[in-house]
Write an enzyme that holds these catalytic residues in place. Structure first.
Site, short mmCIF file in Angstrom:
data_model
loop_
_atom_site.label_atom_id
_atom_site.label_comp_id
_atom_site.label_asym_id
_atom_site.label_seq_id
_atom_site.Cartn_x
_atom_site.Cartn_y
_atom_site.Cartn_z
N VAL A 14 0.82 -1.21 0.00
CA VAL A 14 0.00 0.00 0.00
C VAL A 14 0.86 1.26 0.00
O VAL A 14 0.65 2.17 -0.79
CB VAL A 14 -0.94 0.01 1.23
CG1 VAL A 14 -1.71 1.32 1.30
CG2 VAL A 14 -1.90 -1.17 1.17
N ASP A 32 10.31 3.24 6.59
CA ASP A 32 10.02 1.86 6.96
C ASP A 32 11.09 1.40 7.95
O ASP A 32 12.26 1.76 7.81
CB ASP A 32 10.02 0.96 5.72
CG ASP A 32 9.26 -0.35 5.95
OD1 ASP A 32 8.19 -0.51 5.38
OD2 ASP A 32 9.76 -1.20 6.72
N ARG A 37 14.54 -3.50 3.32
CA ARG A 37 13.57 -2.95 2.39
C ARG A 37 14.03 -1.58 1.89
O ARG A 37 13.93 -1.28 0.69
CB ARG A 37 12.21 -2.83 3.08
CG ARG A 37 11.10 -2.14 2.28
CD ARG A 37 10.64 -2.99 1.13
NE ARG A 37 9.36 -2.51 0.59
CZ ARG A 37 8.95 -2.76 -0.64
NH1 ARG A 37 9.70 -3.47 -1.46
NH2 ARG A 37 7.78 -2.31 -1.06
N THR A 83 -2.45 -4.36 9.40
CA THR A 83 -3.30 -4.58 10.57
C THR A 83 -3.82 -6.01 10.49
O THR A 83 -4.94 -6.24 10.01
CB THR A 83 -4.47 -3.57 10.62
OG1 THR A 83 -5.03 -3.43 9.30
CG2 THR A 83 -4.00 -2.23 11.12
N THR A 118 -6.46 -0.83 7.50
CA THR A 118 -7.80 -1.31 7.82
C THR A 118 -7.99 -1.40 9.33
O THR A 118 -7.18 -2.00 10.03
CB THR A 118 -8.04 -2.69 7.21
OG1 THR A 118 -7.91 -2.60 5.80
CG2 THR A 118 -9.43 -3.21 7.57
N CYS A 258 -6.76 -8.82 3.27
CA CYS A 258 -8.00 -8.05 3.34
C CYS A 258 -9.24 -8.91 3.58
O CYS A 258 -9.80 -8.89 4.67
CB CYS A 258 -8.19 -7.24 2.04
SG CYS A 258 -7.14 -5.78 1.94
N ARG A 329 1.05 -13.42 2.57
CA ARG A 329 0.39 -13.10 3.83
C ARG A 329 -0.97 -13.79 3.96
O ARG A 329 -1.80 -13.69 3.08
CB ARG A 329 0.19 -11.58 3.96
CG ARG A 329 1.47 -10.80 4.19
CD ARG A 329 1.20 -9.31 4.19
NE ARG A 329 0.69 -8.85 2.90
CZ ARG A 329 0.22 -7.62 2.70
NH1 ARG A 329 0.15 -6.75 3.70
NH2 ARG A 329 -0.20 -7.27 1.50
#
Length: 419
Positions: A14, A32, A37, A83, A118, A258, A329
Site C-alpha cells: 500500500v 520503513d 527494504r 493490521t 484497515t 483483506c 500473507r
C-alpha cells in the site's frame, strides 16, 4: 505556495505506490523500519512487484529512510502499516500503535496524520489519537489533526491501480477533511468520495471486504453441496450467470491481507458493543473451513483411485494468496498443506512467484520455484499463476494420479475434480 512535505509510514503493497505517486509531485519521505527494504528501494528494487523501476526513478522527489529523524520536517503523515489478526482471530493493532508511537515523537503543531490501514470503526480516534497525544504532548483537533482514507490496493492487479480506484477520504474537522480530500485528488485520477466522518470512512472499508467474504462463502458452500451431488460447480455458476443480475463469484481459498482479515475487525467491534454478528461469522467459518475440505477431498479421491495415503507424493502448485502475485500473507493454501501432512503425505510445494526465504520463515516449508520432474500420487492446483499454464501434466502423472483444481485453471478433461 509551497507544497507540504508528506511522510509515508510503511512501504509495503500500500505505502510504496502511494509514496511513488506523491513523489512525482512533491517532497516525500518514505519511512520503513525494515532496513533491508530501504536498501532495496534505494537500489530501485521492489520485491512486491507493485512498482516498476522506472516509476521509482520518476518519483524524483521521494527519499527512503529508516531514520525517524528524517520525518521531523514532514507536515502530513500517512500511515500504511499492516493490521493483521492474531491466533484468536482478534485485531492485532501492534503495528498501528507502534507507528503512532513513532509519529508522536516527531509530531508538531498543525500536522495532520492520515491512516490508511484497515481498522474497526472508531479505532483512529479511540486507539491511535490517544497514543499520538501521549507521545507528543499535543492536543487533538487543537494542535494536530487526523484523517482516514482506506486503502484499496489490489496486489498484483495491473489494471486497477492507486490512480484509477476512487478514494474515500475523511478528516477530523471539516477544514481538515477538505484538505485531505484535495491531497488525494492530486494523485487519484478516478476522483474521491469525501465521507462525513472518520468513522464512516473506517466502516466503509471493513464492509467492502466483508461483503465479498460473504458472497464467496455462499459459493463455497455451494461447492461443498454440489461436490456431494457430483455436479460441477463452475458449470452451475456459468449457467446461473446468464441472468443479468447474478453476481459473479467463484469458490476458493479466501486468504490475503483483506478479505480473510477485515471481517474480524468488524465482528470484534460489534461484539464489544453487545451485538453477536451471526451472518458475518457464519461466512468466516465456511471460508476458514475450505482448506480442510479441499485436503479431505484430495485424500478421498486418491484412496478411491488406489493410491497410497501415508507417504504418498503430492505436488501443491502455488502458496501465495492469489495468482501472479508474490504476497504470501495469510495464505490459506497452508491450511490445505497442513491437513495433507496430517495424513502422512509427503509434499512438494512449488511457486515461481513466492520468495523461498520468506516462505521458509513464515511456514517452515522448503519451497520449489520449479516443478520437480517426477510422478505424483496427487497434484493440487491451489493458485492459478500464469506460469503453470506451461506445465506438461503428463510428465508428472500416471493412470492413478489425482489432479484437484481449486481454481478451474486447467482444462476440465485434464483434471479429476474441480472445486
Amino acid at each position: 505556495m509551497m507544497k507540504e512535505k508528506v511522510g509515508i509510514i510503511g512501504l509495503g503493497y500500500v505505502g510504496l505506490p502511494l509514496a511513488v505517486a506523491f513523489g512525482k509531485l512533491r517532497e516525500v519521505v518514505g519511512f520503513d523500519i525494515n532496513e533491508k527494504r530501504i536498501k532495496e528501494l534505494r537500489a530501485g528494487i521492489d520485491h512486491t512487484l507493485e512498482v516498476e523501476k522506472e516509476d521509482l526513478v520518476a518519483a524524483d522527489k521521494l527519499e527512503f529512510t529508516n531514520d525517524i529523524g528524517d520525518l521531523e520536517d514532514v507536515s502530513i503523515y500517512i500511515v500504511t502499516v499492516p493490521t493483521p489478526i492474531d491466533n484468536y482471530k482478534k485485531p492485532d493493532l501492534t503495528p498501528l500503535i507502534s507507528a503512532s508511537t513513532t509519529l508522536g515523537k516527531v509530531l508538531k503543531k498543525g500536522d495532520i496524520v492520515i491512516y490508511e490501514s484497515t481498522v474497526f470503526p472508531g479505532c483512529t480516534e479511540e486507539i491511535c489519537v490517544p497514543v499520538l497525544e501521549k507521545e507528543s504532548g499535543l492536543t487533538f483537533n487543537e494542535d494536530f489533526f487526523c484523517g482516514y482514507s482506506p486503502e484499496r490496493i489490489n496486489p498484483g492487479d495491473k489494471v486497477h491501480r492507486l490512480e484509477t480506484i476512487m478514494k474515500v477520504t475523511s478528516g477530523s474537522t471539516p477544514e481538515v477533511a477538505r484538505k485531505v480530500d484535495e491531497l488525494y485528488k492530486s494523485v487519484v485520477t478516478a476522483g474521491t468520495h469525501l465521507a462525513s466522518s472518520i468513522k464512516v470512512a473506517e466502516a466503509a472499508k471493513v464492509i467492502e471486504n466483508s461483503q465479498r467474504d460473504l458472497n464467496i462463502a455462499f459459493v463455497n458452500e455451494l461447492a461443498v453441496i454440489f461436490g456431494k451431488m457430483q455436479i460441477d460447480t463452475l458449470e452451475v455458476l456459468e449457467a446461473a450467470g446468464t441472468k443479468w443480475n447474478f453476481l459473479n463469484f467463484k469458490p476458493g481459498l479466501v486468504g490475503g491481507h483483506c478479505i480473510g482479515v477485515d471481517p474480524y475487525y468488524l465482528t470484534y467491534k460489534a461484539e464489544s458493543i453487545g451485538h453477536h454478528p451471526e451472518v458475518i461469522l457464519a461466512g468466516r467459518r465456511i471460508n476458514d473451513y475450505m482448506g480442510v475440505h479441499v485436503a479431505n477431498e484430495v485424500i478421498k479421491l486418491m484412496a478411491n483411485n488406489d493410491n497410497p495415503i501415508k507417504n504418498s507424493r503430492i505436488l501443491v502448485l502455488g502458496i501465495t494468496f492469489k495468482e501472479n502475485c508474490p504476497d504470501i500473507r495469510n495464505s490459506k493454501v497452508i491450511d490445505v498443506i497442513r491437513e495433507l501432512e496430517g495424513f502422512g503425505a509427503r509434499l512438494d510445494v512449488c511457486d515461481p512467484m513466492a520468495d523461498k526465504e520468506e516462505v521458509r520463515h513464515e511456514y517452515g516449508i522448503d519451497l520449489h520455484t520449479e516443478v520437480p520432474e517426477q510422478e505424483y500420487n496427487g497434484i493440487l492446483l491451489a493458485v492459478g499463476h500464469a506460469a503453470f499454464k506451461e506445465l506438461d501434466l503428463d510428465k508428472l502423472t500416471n493412470e492413478k494420479t489425482v489432479i484437484y483444481d481449486i481454481k478451474a485453471f486447467f482444462d476440465k478433461d485434464k483434471v479429476t475434480r474441480r472445486l
